[in-house]
Design a protein around this motif. Structure first.
Motif, PDB file in Angstrom:
ATOM      1  N   SER A  78       0.847  -1.192   0.000  1.00 45.41           N
ATOM      2  CA  SER A  78       0.000   0.000   0.000  1.00 45.41           C
ATOM      3  C   SER A  78       0.880   1.238   0.000  1.00 45.41           C
ATOM      4  O   SER A  78       2.080   1.177   0.268  1.00 45.41           O
ATOM      5  CB  SER A  78      -0.929   0.016   1.212  1.00 45.41           C
ATOM      6  OG  SER A  78      -0.221   0.326   2.408  1.00 45.41           O
ATOM      7  N   LEU A  79       0.260   2.388  -0.295  1.00 45.69           N
ATOM      8  CA  LEU A  79       0.968   3.666  -0.328  1.00 45.69           C
ATOM      9  C   LEU A  79       0.364   4.600   0.710  1.00 45.69           C
ATOM     10  O   LEU A  79      -0.855   4.782   0.766  1.00 45.69           O
ATOM     11  CB  LEU A  79       0.888   4.283  -1.724  1.00 45.69           C
ATOM     12  CG  LEU A  79       1.643   5.598  -1.943  1.00 45.69           C
ATOM     13  CD1 LEU A  79       3.136   5.412  -1.670  1.00 45.69           C
ATOM     14  CD2 LEU A  79       1.429   6.102  -3.368  1.00 45.69           C
ATOM     15  N   HIS A  80       1.238   5.201   1.515  1.00 49.20           N
ATOM     16  CA  HIS A  80       0.837   5.997   2.679  1.00 49.20           C
ATOM     17  C   HIS A  80       1.656   7.284   2.702  1.00 49.20           C
ATOM     18  O   HIS A  80       2.846   7.267   2.368  1.00 49.20           O
ATOM     19  CB  HIS A  80       1.122   5.155   3.931  1.00 49.20           C
ATOM     20  CG  HIS A  80       0.963   5.845   5.244  1.00 49.20           C
ATOM     21  ND1 HIS A  80      -0.255   6.020   5.847  1.00 49.20           N
ATOM     22  CD2 HIS A  80       1.877   6.360   6.103  1.00 49.20           C
ATOM     23  CE1 HIS A  80      -0.091   6.616   7.028  1.00 49.20           C
ATOM     24  NE2 HIS A  80       1.207   6.840   7.194  1.00 49.20           N
ATOM     25  N   GLY A  97      -2.391   8.726  -5.206  1.00 52.48           N
ATOM     26  CA  GLY A  97      -2.477   7.276  -5.208  1.00 52.48           C
ATOM     27  C   GLY A  97      -2.382   6.622  -3.854  1.00 52.48           C
ATOM     28  O   GLY A  97      -2.419   5.396  -3.750  1.00 52.48           O
ATOM     29  N   ALA A  98      -2.266   7.421  -2.796  1.00 55.17           N
ATOM     30  CA  ALA A  98      -2.179   6.864  -1.444  1.00 55.17           C
ATOM     31  C   ALA A  98      -3.578   6.588  -0.898  1.00 55.17           C
ATOM     32  O   ALA A  98      -4.533   7.298  -1.201  1.00 55.17           O
ATOM     33  CB  ALA A  98      -1.438   7.815  -0.516  1.00 55.17           C
ATOM     34  N   SER A  99      -3.674   5.549  -0.070  1.00 55.94           N
ATOM     35  CA  SER A  99      -4.958   5.207   0.545  1.00 55.94           C
ATOM     36  C   SER A  99      -5.013   5.633   2.005  1.00 55.94           C
ATOM     37  O   SER A  99      -6.041   5.452   2.661  1.00 55.94           O
ATOM     38  CB  SER A  99      -5.191   3.694   0.464  1.00 55.94           C
ATOM     39  OG  SER A  99      -4.170   3.008   1.186  1.00 55.94           O
ATOM     40  N   SER A 100      -3.912   6.220   2.492  1.00 53.37           N
ATOM     41  CA  SER A 100      -3.859   6.578   3.909  1.00 53.37           C
ATOM     42  C   SER A 100      -2.875   7.713   4.128  1.00 53.37           C
ATOM     43  O   SER A 100      -2.006   7.993   3.287  1.00 53.37           O
ATOM     44  CB  SER A 100      -3.441   5.363   4.752  1.00 53.37           C
ATOM     45  OG  SER A 100      -2.161   4.896   4.347  1.00 53.37           O
ATOM     46  N   VAL A 101      -3.006   8.347   5.295  1.00 49.27           N
ATOM     47  CA  VAL A 101      -2.150   9.477   5.627  1.00 49.27           C
ATOM     48  C   VAL A 101      -1.955   9.536   7.136  1.00 49.27           C
ATOM     49  O   VAL A 101      -2.864   9.222   7.895  1.00 49.27           O
ATOM     50  CB  VAL A 101      -2.752  10.800   5.099  1.00 49.27           C
ATOM     51  CG1 VAL A 101      -4.143  11.047   5.680  1.00 49.27           C
ATOM     52  CG2 VAL A 101      -1.833  11.982   5.380  1.00 49.27           C
ATOM     53  N   MET A 102      -0.758   9.899   7.558  1.00 52.30           N
ATOM     54  CA  MET A 102      -0.502  10.202   8.960  1.00 52.30           C
ATOM     55  C   MET A 102      -0.499  11.715   9.078  1.00 52.30           C
ATOM     56  O   MET A 102       0.397  12.396   8.578  1.00 52.30           O
ATOM     57  CB  MET A 102       0.845   9.624   9.414  1.00 52.30           C
ATOM     58  CG  MET A 102       1.078   9.722  10.915  1.00 52.30           C
ATOM     59  SD  MET A 102       1.815  11.289  11.404  1.00 52.30           S
ATOM     60  CE  MET A 102       2.142  10.979  13.127  1.00 52.30           C
TER      61      MET A 102
END
Length: 280
Positions: A78-80, A97-102
Motif C-alpha cells: 500500500s501507499l501511505h 495514489g495513497a490510501s492513507s495518511v498520517m
C-alpha cells in the motif's frame, strides 16, 4: 499489487501481528521493499513523508513511481503519506495514489491538535481514506514536539481517539527517530496498557533504533504498524560508499544504486520477518 493500508493494518491487528511500513525517499527504496515483500511473502506499506515530498519538490513523481512499483508487484503493498503537517499535502493524499495518511499536529497545543486532527479525520473519511495521528511525542524531531523521554498516557490516548475519530494512533513508548544504533528500550508494559485502552491499531515510529527481539515483543504486546526509515538509509548509503570506494573512478550511478537497492532489500526482509513473527 497495490492495496489499501486499511486492509493491511486491519488484517495485522485482527491477527495480533504486525505490518512493516518503510519510508521511501528514492525509487530504489520502493523497488527494494517490493523485492523484500515478494521474497518473504509478506505485505508492506510504502510511505512518503512530507520531508521526502519537499526534497523532490512535489509528492507526485515519487508517489507515482511507488504506486507503479506496487501495482507491478506480486506482493500486497500500500501507499501511505507520513508525518503530514501541511493541509495542502493532506488534501492530495488520494490524488497521488495513497490510501492513507498520517496527519501530524503534535507540534500544536493539545486543544489545537485535537481540533485539527478531528477536521483532518472527517475529511479523510469523507474521501475513503485511512488516517493515522499522534498523541505523545516520538523522540528525535526538532522543535517542542518529539522530545525524548515523553511517554503516552493510556487514558489520554483513549480520549484522543474518541475525540478525533482517527483509525490508528502513533504512540510514544521509548523509540526515537533517526537512531543509527539499535539501543532504544520500548516500554512493553506501557504498550500493553495503551493497547488495552485504545480501540484502534497502534503505530511505532522510530523503529530503526529498537532491537529486533524487542520489536517482536512490542508487536506481541499490542503494536501493529511498525515504521522503518533510518536503517534503510544506513544500508543504502553504506552500500554506495563501499561501491565507490572499490571503484573510485566510477561515474555511472546504476551499478552502485543497484548495490544500494540490494542492501535495502535485505534489511527490509529482516524487518518484515521480525514484525510478522519470523515465520516466513
Amino acid at each position: 499489487m497495490l492495496t489499501t493500508t486499511s486492509a493491511l493494518v486491519t488484517a495485522a491487528h485482527d491477527a495480533h501481528t504486525g505490518v512493516a511500513a518503510f519510508n521511501v525517499i528514492a525509487i530504489e527504496h520502493a523497488e527494494a521493499v517490493a523485492v523484500a515483500a515478494e521474497a518473504t511473502g509478506l505485505p508492506a506499506i510504502l510511505q512518503i513523508s512530507e520531508n521526502a515530498a519537499r526534497h523532490h519538490g512535489d509528492v507526485a513523481p515519487l508517489a507515482a513511481a511507488a504506486a507503479a512499483i506496487a501495482r507491478a508487484s506480486s506482493a500486497a503493498l500500500s501507499l501511505h503519506l507520513d508525518h503530514v503537517e501541511d493541509a495542502a499535502l493532506l488534501f492530495r493524499t488520494a490524488e497521488c495514489g495513497a490510501s492513507s495518511v498520517m496527519f501530524d499536529a503534535s507540534r500544536r497545543s493539545d486543544e489545537d491538535n485535537v481540533r485539527a486532527t478531528r477536521e483532518a479525520a472527517d475529511w479523510a473519511h469523507e474521501h475513503g481514506l485511512y488516517i493515522e495521528a499522534e498523541l505523545g511525542e516520538i523522540g528525535g524531531k526538532k522543535g517542542s514536539a518529539h522530545t525524548p523521554g515523553v511517554r503516552t498516557d493510556p487514558q489520554q490516548a483513549r480520549e484522543f481517539v474518541e475525540a478525533t475519530g482517527v483509525d490508528a494512533l502513533a504512540v510514544a513508548v521509548g523509540s526515537t527517530h533517526a537512531m543509527t544504533d539499535r539501543t532504544a528500550q520500548v516500554d512493553l508494559d506501557l504498550v500493553a496498557r495503551i493497547s488495552a485502552a485504545v480501540p484502534v491499531p497502534l503505530v511505532l515510529h522510530g523503529s530503526s533504533g529498537v532491537p529486533a527481539d524487542l520489536l517482536a515483543a512490542a508487536v506481541r504486546a499490542g503494536m501493529t504498524k511498525i515504521n522503518f526509515g533510518t536503517m534503510l538509509n544506513v544500508a543504502f548509503t553504506g552500500a554506495v560508499r563501499a561501491a565507490l570506494a572499490a571503484s573510485p573512478d566510477a561515474h555511472d550511478p546504476r551499478p552502485y544504486l543497484a548495490q544500494a537497492r540490494t542492501a535495502v532489500a535485505e534489511v527490509a526482509a529482516d524487518c518484515l520477518r521480525t514484525v510478522s513473527g519470523g515465520n516466513q
